[in-house]
Design a protein around this motif. Structure first.
Motif, mmCIF file in Angstrom:
data_model
loop_
_atom_site.group_PDB
_atom_site.id
_atom_site.type_symbol
_atom_site.label_atom_id
_atom_site.label_comp_id
_atom_site.label_asym_id
_atom_site.label_seq_id
_atom_site.Cartn_x
_atom_site.Cartn_y
_atom_site.Cartn_z
ATOM 1 N N LEU A 28 2.479 -3.600 8.507
ATOM 2 C CA LEU A 28 3.423 -3.720 7.387
ATOM 3 C C LEU A 28 4.845 -3.423 7.844
ATOM 4 O O LEU A 28 5.790 -4.108 7.445
ATOM 5 C CB LEU A 28 3.015 -2.777 6.249
ATOM 6 C CG LEU A 28 1.677 -3.114 5.574
ATOM 7 C CD1 LEU A 28 1.283 -2.023 4.597
ATOM 8 C CD2 LEU A 28 1.745 -4.463 4.868
ATOM 9 N N SER A 61 -0.704 -11.687 -2.899
ATOM 10 C CA SER A 61 0.267 -10.733 -2.371
ATOM 11 C C SER A 61 0.126 -10.699 -0.850
ATOM 12 O O SER A 61 -0.962 -10.464 -0.341
ATOM 13 C CB SER A 61 -0.009 -9.351 -2.930
ATOM 14 O OG SER A 61 0.095 -9.391 -4.315
ATOM 15 N N GLN A 62 1.232 -10.974 -0.159
ATOM 16 C CA GLN A 62 1.142 -11.193 1.288
ATOM 17 C C GLN A 62 0.539 -10.011 2.050
ATOM 18 O O GLN A 62 -0.185 -10.185 3.007
ATOM 19 C CB GLN A 62 2.526 -11.517 1.836
ATOM 20 C CG GLN A 62 3.115 -12.768 1.205
ATOM 21 C CD GLN A 62 4.380 -13.226 1.887
ATOM 22 O OE1 GLN A 62 4.946 -12.513 2.700
ATOM 23 N NE2 GLN A 62 4.820 -14.420 1.578
ATOM 24 N N GLY A 63 0.859 -8.820 1.587
ATOM 25 C CA GLY A 63 0.386 -7.628 2.299
ATOM 26 C C GLY A 63 -1.124 -7.510 2.326
ATOM 27 O O GLY A 63 -1.690 -6.863 3.207
ATOM 28 N N THR A 64 -1.794 -8.164 1.359
ATOM 29 C CA THR A 64 -3.253 -8.043 1.327
ATOM 30 C C THR A 64 -3.905 -8.853 2.450
ATOM 31 O O THR A 64 -5.099 -8.735 2.688
ATOM 32 C CB THR A 64 -3.827 -8.516 -0.022
ATOM 33 O OG1 THR A 64 -3.475 -9.889 -0.206
ATOM 34 C CG2 THR A 64 -3.267 -7.698 -1.173
ATOM 35 N N HIS A 100 6.095 -6.413 9.620
ATOM 36 C CA HIS A 100 6.371 -7.489 8.667
ATOM 37 C C HIS A 100 7.725 -7.275 7.993
ATOM 38 O O HIS A 100 8.545 -8.199 7.906
ATOM 39 C CB HIS A 100 5.262 -7.554 7.612
ATOM 40 C CG HIS A 100 5.509 -8.590 6.559
ATOM 41 N ND1 HIS A 100 4.890 -9.816 6.576
ATOM 42 C CD2 HIS A 100 6.317 -8.597 5.475
ATOM 43 C CE1 HIS A 100 5.311 -10.532 5.550
ATOM 44 N NE2 HIS A 100 6.181 -9.808 4.855
ATOM 45 N N LEU A 118 2.012 -16.032 6.689
ATOM 46 C CA LEU A 118 1.883 -15.677 5.276
ATOM 47 C C LEU A 118 2.725 -16.590 4.395
ATOM 48 O O LEU A 118 2.311 -16.954 3.293
ATOM 49 C CB LEU A 118 2.285 -14.217 5.052
ATOM 50 C CG LEU A 118 1.470 -13.199 5.847
ATOM 51 C CD1 LEU A 118 1.788 -11.796 5.378
ATOM 52 C CD2 LEU A 118 -0.011 -13.467 5.712
ATOM 53 N N ALA A 125 -7.196 -4.050 -0.957
ATOM 54 C CA ALA A 125 -7.632 -5.070 0.006
ATOM 55 C C ALA A 125 -8.114 -4.417 1.294
ATOM 56 O O ALA A 125 -9.110 -4.828 1.888
ATOM 57 C CB ALA A 125 -6.495 -6.043 0.291
ATOM 58 N N GLU A 166 -12.070 -4.337 2.986
ATOM 59 C CA GLU A 166 -12.434 -4.849 4.318
ATOM 60 C C GLU A 166 -13.335 -3.877 5.073
ATOM 61 O O GLU A 166 -13.734 -4.148 6.191
ATOM 62 C CB GLU A 166 -11.174 -5.091 5.161
ATOM 63 C CG GLU A 166 -10.405 -6.350 4.805
ATOM 64 C CD GLU A 166 -11.174 -7.620 5.130
ATOM 65 O OE1 GLU A 166 -12.104 -7.572 5.949
ATOM 66 O OE2 GLU A 166 -10.839 -8.666 4.544
ATOM 67 N N ILE A 208 -2.507 -3.675 -1.898
ATOM 68 C CA ILE A 208 -2.731 -3.664 -0.448
ATOM 69 C C ILE A 208 -3.822 -2.663 -0.083
ATOM 70 O O ILE A 208 -4.718 -2.955 0.713
ATOM 71 C CB ILE A 208 -1.416 -3.338 0.280
ATOM 72 C CG1 ILE A 208 -0.424 -4.472 -0.003
ATOM 73 C CG2 ILE A 208 -1.641 -3.171 1.765
ATOM 74 C CD1 ILE A 208 0.921 -4.270 0.619
ATOM 75 N N GLN A 252 7.055 -9.461 -2.385
ATOM 76 C CA GLN A 252 6.178 -10.481 -1.803
ATOM 77 C C GLN A 252 4.975 -9.846 -1.119
ATOM 78 O O GLN A 252 3.885 -10.407 -1.117
ATOM 79 C CB GLN A 252 6.947 -11.327 -0.796
ATOM 80 C CG GLN A 252 7.793 -12.401 -1.457
ATOM 81 C CD GLN A 252 8.641 -13.149 -0.459
ATOM 82 O OE1 GLN A 252 8.712 -12.775 0.713
ATOM 83 N NE2 GLN A 252 9.291 -14.204 -0.910
ATOM 84 N N LEU A 253 5.185 -8.664 -0.516
ATOM 85 C CA LEU A 253 4.066 -7.988 0.143
ATOM 86 C C LEU A 253 3.020 -7.564 -0.877
ATOM 87 O O LEU A 253 1.827 -7.557 -0.589
ATOM 88 C CB LEU A 253 4.572 -6.754 0.889
ATOM 89 C CG LEU A 253 4.965 -6.946 2.348
ATOM 90 C CD1 LEU A 253 5.478 -5.647 2.922
ATOM 91 C CD2 LEU A 253 3.786 -7.436 3.166
ATOM 92 N N TYR A 291 -2.967 -8.649 5.651
ATOM 93 C CA TYR A 291 -2.997 -7.895 6.917
ATOM 94 C C TYR A 291 -4.347 -7.248 7.217
ATOM 95 O O TYR A 291 -4.795 -7.297 8.373
ATOM 96 C CB TYR A 291 -1.836 -6.903 6.984
ATOM 97 C CG TYR A 291 -0.549 -7.610 7.346
ATOM 98 C CD1 TYR A 291 -0.368 -8.117 8.626
ATOM 99 C CD2 TYR A 291 0.441 -7.836 6.403
ATOM 100 C CE1 TYR A 291 0.779 -8.809 8.968
ATOM 101 C CE2 TYR A 291 1.601 -8.534 6.731
ATOM 102 C CZ TYR A 291 1.759 -9.017 8.015
ATOM 103 O OH TYR A 291 2.882 -9.708 8.349
ATOM 104 N N PRO A 292 -5.033 -6.668 6.211
ATOM 105 C CA PRO A 292 -6.371 -6.160 6.519
ATOM 106 C C PRO A 292 -7.311 -7.270 7.004
ATOM 107 O O PRO A 292 -8.140 -7.042 7.891
ATOM 108 C CB PRO A 292 -6.841 -5.569 5.191
ATOM 109 C CG PRO A 292 -5.585 -5.182 4.495
ATOM 110 C CD PRO A 292 -4.594 -6.254 4.865
ATOM 111 N N LEU A 293 -7.156 -8.482 6.450
ATOM 112 C CA LEU A 293 -7.964 -9.621 6.893
ATOM 113 C C LEU A 293 -7.609 -9.996 8.339
ATOM 114 O O LEU A 293 -8.486 -10.213 9.175
ATOM 115 C CB LEU A 293 -7.722 -10.803 5.949
ATOM 116 C CG LEU A 293 -8.166 -12.193 6.418
ATOM 117 C CD1 LEU A 293 -9.682 -12.265 6.469
ATOM 118 C CD2 LEU A 293 -7.633 -13.272 5.501
ATOM 119 N N VAL A 318 4.782 -13.158 9.499
ATOM 120 C CA VAL A 318 5.622 -13.583 8.375
ATOM 121 C C VAL A 318 5.513 -15.093 8.149
ATOM 122 O O VAL A 318 5.411 -15.573 7.016
ATOM 123 C CB VAL A 318 7.095 -13.168 8.625
ATOM 124 C CG1 VAL A 318 8.019 -13.785 7.593
ATOM 125 C CG2 VAL A 318 7.220 -11.653 8.581
#
Lengths: 199, 108
Positions: free
Chosen positions: A36, B41-44, A39, B29, A71, A75, A68, A61-62, B46-48, B26
């Protein structure tokens, strides 16, 4: 150019995620935070400005820290610590906090105190509710009376002119502060973990 | 509902985006966000991405950039490529099967 990661909004955002992800394995949590951070740095470098509007846009946007975190936890199937019942936690914390005052019970006192301390430590280490670091800190605080009771007893008996009952009682009360503080901290952290996992 | 569907196919969409070459976070996404149903939501993501890296389907490397900080590029590994090929081969019959059940009067 200023460091985008030092922006107050970014700091607040990242620490909110850090706080909510204690249930993740440590390596996974550090990796998520590093991803993050990268990013945010890249997105802000590409937007060219560091004003509040662009920082907010990048963070929007994040997604929210809650999204987060959810999510990231999703995982990790099977890797979540299953929370113990809050009753189980309460008993552990009561044992921890009452171990030292139990020493005041006539005759059986010292034995009760020892038994409560051992029981609290066993329950603490067997519990999925806390991470290793928290368990180590709590153990130190729970065992601290071994050192602090004699130390306070010496100080009190010097101050009160002799090893009187009052001096001993004062020493015990003073030494009880650290284990109680440990119980309060463990209680807070357990509550936080329960909230995270109930999403 | 849409999020449940997306969850199952999102990783293959990410693998597909990497098929033609490395992309940095970036960029990847932003590309996903351009297609509305896949937007999330882009941050979700990253775990993937972390899982793809951990399971060896994707790899990352840092590369200096002309402007700003170095970018972390994601590339498809051989394992990732064959996972994508397998999904690509299975997808049409899966899609047809769903269409079959959804089409009125064809479920008998």
């Amino acid at each position: 150019m200023n460091d985008p990661l030092a922006h107050p909004l970014v700091l607040a955002y990242l620490s909110s995620i850090e706080e909510r992800t204690t249930a993740l394995p440590d390596a996974r949590r550090q990796e998520l935070l590093a991803d993050l951070r990268e990013h945010i740095e890249v997105a802000l470098a590409e937007s060219g400005t560091l004003d509040e509007t662009s920082v907010r846009r990048v963070l929007d946007q994040l997604g929210t820290p809650g999204e987060i975190t959810a999510a990231a936890l999703a995982e990790e199937p099977g890797n979540h610590p299953t929370p113990e019942t809050s009753r189980h936690t309460s008993i552990t914390l009561c044992l921890a906090a009452l171990a030292l005052p139990a020493a005041l019970v006539p005759v059986a006192g010292p034995l009760l105190s020892l038994a409560a301390t051992v029981a609290a430590l066993v329950r603490l280490w067997k519990s999925p509710q806390w991470v290793r670091r928290e368990k180590r800190q709590a153990t130190l605080l729970l065992l601290s009376p071994v050192v602090t009771v004699p130390a306070f007893a010496v100080i009190c008996s010097v101050a009160l002119g002799g090893l009187t009952a009052i001096a001993l009682l004062t020493a015990l009360l003073l030494a009880a502060f650290l284990p109680v503080a440990a119980a309060v901290r463990l209680g807070r952290s357990a509550t936080r973990l329960r909230q995270q996992l109930s999403w | 509902m849409a999020s449940q569907l997306r969850k199952g196919v999102l990783e293959y969409c990410v693998l597909a985006l990497l098929r033609d070459g490395p992309r940095y976070g970036v960029e990847l996404l932003a590309e996903l966000a351009r297609v509305e149903v896949m937007a999330t939501s882009q941050g979700t993501i990253y775990p993937l991405l972390s899982r793809l890296r951990r399971t060896g389907l994707a790899d990352t490397h840092l590369q200096e950039s002309e402007s700003g900080p170095p970018r972390r590029y994601y590339t498809l590994t051989d394992a990732g490529r064959s996972a994508l090929e397998e999904f690509t081969a299975n997808w049409p019959s899966f899609r047809n099967a769903v269409d079959h059940f959804l089409a009125p009067g064809e479920t008998t």
